[in-house]
Design a protein around this motif. Structure first.
Motif, PDB file in Angstrom:
ATOM      1  N   GLU A   1     -35.937  12.797  27.919  1.00  0.00           N
ATOM      2  CA  GLU A   1     -35.892  12.736  26.457  1.00  0.00           C
ATOM      3  C   GLU A   1     -37.191  13.285  25.867  1.00  0.00           C
ATOM      4  O   GLU A   1     -37.173  14.063  24.913  1.00  0.00           O
ATOM      5  CB  GLU A   1     -35.662  11.298  25.982  1.00  0.00           C
ATOM      6  CG  GLU A   1     -35.572  11.176  24.483  1.00  0.00           C
ATOM      7  CD  GLU A   1     -35.331   9.745  24.016  1.00  0.00           C
ATOM      8  OE1 GLU A   1     -35.538   9.503  22.812  1.00  0.00           O
ATOM      9  OE2 GLU A   1     -34.957   8.883  24.824  1.00  0.00           O
ATOM     10  N   TYR A   2     -38.313  12.897  26.458  1.00  0.00           N
ATOM     11  CA  TYR A   2     -39.593  13.418  25.994  1.00  0.00           C
ATOM     12  C   TYR A   2     -39.638  14.942  26.160  1.00  0.00           C
ATOM     13  O   TYR A   2     -40.055  15.664  25.248  1.00  0.00           O
ATOM     14  CB  TYR A   2     -40.773  12.783  26.754  1.00  0.00           C
ATOM     15  CG  TYR A   2     -42.026  13.591  26.550  1.00  0.00           C
ATOM     16  CD1 TYR A   2     -42.712  13.539  25.342  1.00  0.00           C
ATOM     17  CD2 TYR A   2     -42.464  14.474  27.533  1.00  0.00           C
ATOM     18  CE1 TYR A   2     -43.820  14.337  25.118  1.00  0.00           C
ATOM     19  CE2 TYR A   2     -43.576  15.271  27.312  1.00  0.00           C
ATOM     20  CZ  TYR A   2     -44.244  15.202  26.105  1.00  0.00           C
ATOM     21  OH  TYR A   2     -45.335  16.005  25.892  1.00  0.00           O
ATOM     22  N   ALA A   3     -39.257  15.449  27.319  1.00  0.00           N
ATOM     23  CA  ALA A   3     -39.313  16.885  27.592  1.00  0.00           C
ATOM     24  C   ALA A   3     -38.454  17.664  26.595  1.00  0.00           C
ATOM     25  O   ALA A   3     -38.888  18.701  26.076  1.00  0.00           O
ATOM     26  CB  ALA A   3     -38.863  17.176  29.025  1.00  0.00           C
ATOM     27  N   GLN A   4     -37.278  17.168  26.317  1.00  0.00           N
ATOM     28  CA  GLN A   4     -36.406  17.855  25.365  1.00  0.00           C
ATOM     29  C   GLN A   4     -37.017  17.883  23.966  1.00  0.00           C
ATOM     30  O   GLN A   4     -36.987  18.905  23.280  1.00  0.00           O
ATOM     31  CB  GLN A   4     -35.032  17.185  25.332  1.00  0.00           C
ATOM     32  CG  GLN A   4     -34.246  17.393  26.606  1.00  0.00           C
ATOM     33  CD  GLN A   4     -32.943  16.641  26.573  1.00  0.00           C
ATOM     34  OE1 GLN A   4     -32.914  15.425  26.393  1.00  0.00           O
ATOM     35  NE2 GLN A   4     -31.851  17.364  26.740  1.00  0.00           N
ATOM     36  N   HIS A   5     -37.556  16.763  23.552  1.00  0.00           N
ATOM     37  CA  HIS A   5     -38.191  16.683  22.231  1.00  0.00           C
ATOM     38  C   HIS A   5     -39.391  17.632  22.161  1.00  0.00           C
ATOM     39  O   HIS A   5     -39.548  18.388  21.197  1.00  0.00           O
ATOM     40  CB  HIS A   5     -38.619  15.249  21.932  1.00  0.00           C
ATOM     41  CG  HIS A   5     -39.406  15.115  20.672  1.00  0.00           C
ATOM     42  ND1 HIS A   5     -38.838  15.141  19.419  1.00  0.00           N
ATOM     43  CD2 HIS A   5     -40.743  14.981  20.474  1.00  0.00           C
ATOM     44  CE1 HIS A   5     -39.783  15.035  18.507  1.00  0.00           C
ATOM     45  NE2 HIS A   5     -40.947  14.934  19.117  1.00  0.00           N
ATOM     46  N   ALA A   6     -40.243  17.593  23.174  1.00  0.00           N
ATOM     47  CA  ALA A   6     -41.438  18.432  23.185  1.00  0.00           C
ATOM     48  C   ALA A   6     -41.068  19.907  23.194  1.00  0.00           C
ATOM     49  O   ALA A   6     -41.670  20.709  22.464  1.00  0.00           O
ATOM     50  CB  ALA A   6     -42.302  18.093  24.406  1.00  0.00           C
ATOM     51  N   ALA A   7     -40.078  20.286  23.977  1.00  0.00           N
ATOM     52  CA  ALA A   7     -39.675  21.681  24.055  1.00  0.00           C
ATOM     53  C   ALA A   7     -39.139  22.162  22.720  1.00  0.00           C
ATOM     54  O   ALA A   7     -39.447  23.273  22.270  1.00  0.00           O
ATOM     55  CB  ALA A   7     -38.636  21.872  25.151  1.00  0.00           C
ATOM     56  N   GLN A   8     -38.353  21.349  22.053  1.00  0.00           N
ATOM     57  CA  GLN A   8     -37.808  21.725  20.745  1.00  0.00           C
ATOM     58  C   GLN A   8     -38.944  21.872  19.733  1.00  0.00           C
ATOM     59  O   GLN A   8     -38.950  22.810  18.927  1.00  0.00           O
ATOM     60  CB  GLN A   8     -36.806  20.667  20.280  1.00  0.00           C
ATOM     61  CG  GLN A   8     -36.121  20.996  18.965  1.00  0.00           C
ATOM     62  CD  GLN A   8     -35.223  22.217  19.059  1.00  0.00           C
ATOM     63  OE1 GLN A   8     -34.539  22.426  20.065  1.00  0.00           O
ATOM     64  NE2 GLN A   8     -35.216  23.031  18.024  1.00  0.00           N
ATOM     65  N   PHE A   9     -39.902  20.988  19.785  1.00  0.00           N
ATOM     66  CA  PHE A   9     -41.045  21.003  18.871  1.00  0.00           C
ATOM     67  C   PHE A   9     -41.890  22.263  19.025  1.00  0.00           C
ATOM     68  O   PHE A   9     -42.499  22.732  18.068  1.00  0.00           O
ATOM     69  CB  PHE A   9     -41.907  19.751  19.134  1.00  0.00           C
ATOM     70  CG  PHE A   9     -43.149  19.671  18.309  1.00  0.00           C
ATOM     71  CD1 PHE A   9     -43.099  19.371  16.961  1.00  0.00           C
ATOM     72  CD2 PHE A   9     -44.393  19.881  18.898  1.00  0.00           C
ATOM     73  CE1 PHE A   9     -44.260  19.283  16.206  1.00  0.00           C
ATOM     74  CE2 PHE A   9     -45.553  19.795  18.149  1.00  0.00           C
ATOM     75  CZ  PHE A   9     -45.489  19.505  16.802  1.00  0.00           C
ATOM     76  N   MET A  10     -41.911  22.835  20.217  1.00  0.00           N
ATOM     77  CA  MET A  10     -42.775  23.980  20.491  1.00  0.00           C
ATOM     78  C   MET A  10     -42.193  25.311  20.002  1.00  0.00           C
ATOM     79  O   MET A  10     -42.916  26.305  19.941  1.00  0.00           O
ATOM     80  CB  MET A  10     -43.059  24.078  21.993  1.00  0.00           C
ATOM     81  CG  MET A  10     -43.821  22.880  22.535  1.00  0.00           C
ATOM     82  SD  MET A  10     -45.314  22.494  21.617  1.00  0.00           S
ATOM     83  CE  MET A  10     -46.235  23.965  21.925  1.00  0.00           C
ATOM     84  N   ILE A  11     -40.922  25.348  19.653  1.00  0.00           N
ATOM     85  CA  ILE A  11     -40.334  26.611  19.176  1.00  0.00           C
ATOM     86  C   ILE A  11     -41.083  27.075  17.933  1.00  0.00           C
ATOM     87  O   ILE A  11     -41.240  26.328  16.970  1.00  0.00           O
ATOM     88  CB  ILE A  11     -38.822  26.446  18.861  1.00  0.00           C
ATOM     89  CG1 ILE A  11     -38.064  26.165  20.154  1.00  0.00           C
ATOM     90  CG2 ILE A  11     -38.281  27.684  18.170  1.00  0.00           C
ATOM     91  CD1 ILE A  11     -36.592  25.841  19.942  1.00  0.00           C
TER      92      ILE A  11
END
Length: 130
Positions: free
Chosen positions: A116-126
């Motif tokens: 869940e953290y990885a998905q959130h962080a990856a989306q935030f980095m776009i």
């Protein structure tokens, strides 16, 4: 319990540095040959990037604060601003991260929390639309 007597952190619960290192090692093994992501890592040797990522994840999950001691505040978006982080790059990043999590063989609950953290962080980095 941790050696300090404090309640265990998520970092402790998942096995500490050894687990983070495994996740990061598998992740960077994928990045090393990924035509979309590899250009985002200008260093010829991915070792320094892997160590920074290991330290960041350790700190994020309640382990040593070496990352901030050496590099200051993470400022992730600022550090990634020179690179075009597209939705496709996010998907590639997540695929390699997923491989790392799978290799770590966490409990289902631990895996879900980390993912869940990885998905959130990856989306935030776009920072660049598709």
């Amino acid at each position: 319990m941790t050696t300090s007597g404090a309640a265990p952190t998520f970092y402790d619960e998942i096995g500490g540095r050894a687990t983070i290192e495994k996740i990061v090692h598998v992740f960077y093994s994928g990045v090393a040959t990924d035509p979309l992501l590899r250009p985002m890592y200008p260093e010829a040797d991915l070792g320094p990037a892997a160590e920074r990522f290991t330290q960041f994840l350790e700190q994020y999950w309640g382990g040593p604060t070496t990352y901030s001691e050496q590099r200051g505040h993470p400022r992730l978006r600022m550090r990634h601003a020179p690179f075009e982080v597209t939705p496709a790059a996010k998907d590639a990043w997540l695929a390699h991260f997923r491989d790392g999590l799978d290799a770590a063989a966490l409990t289902p609950e631990q895996d879900a929390r980390f993912w869940e953290y990885a998905q959130h962080a990856a989306q935030f980095m776009i920072n660049t639309p598709g």
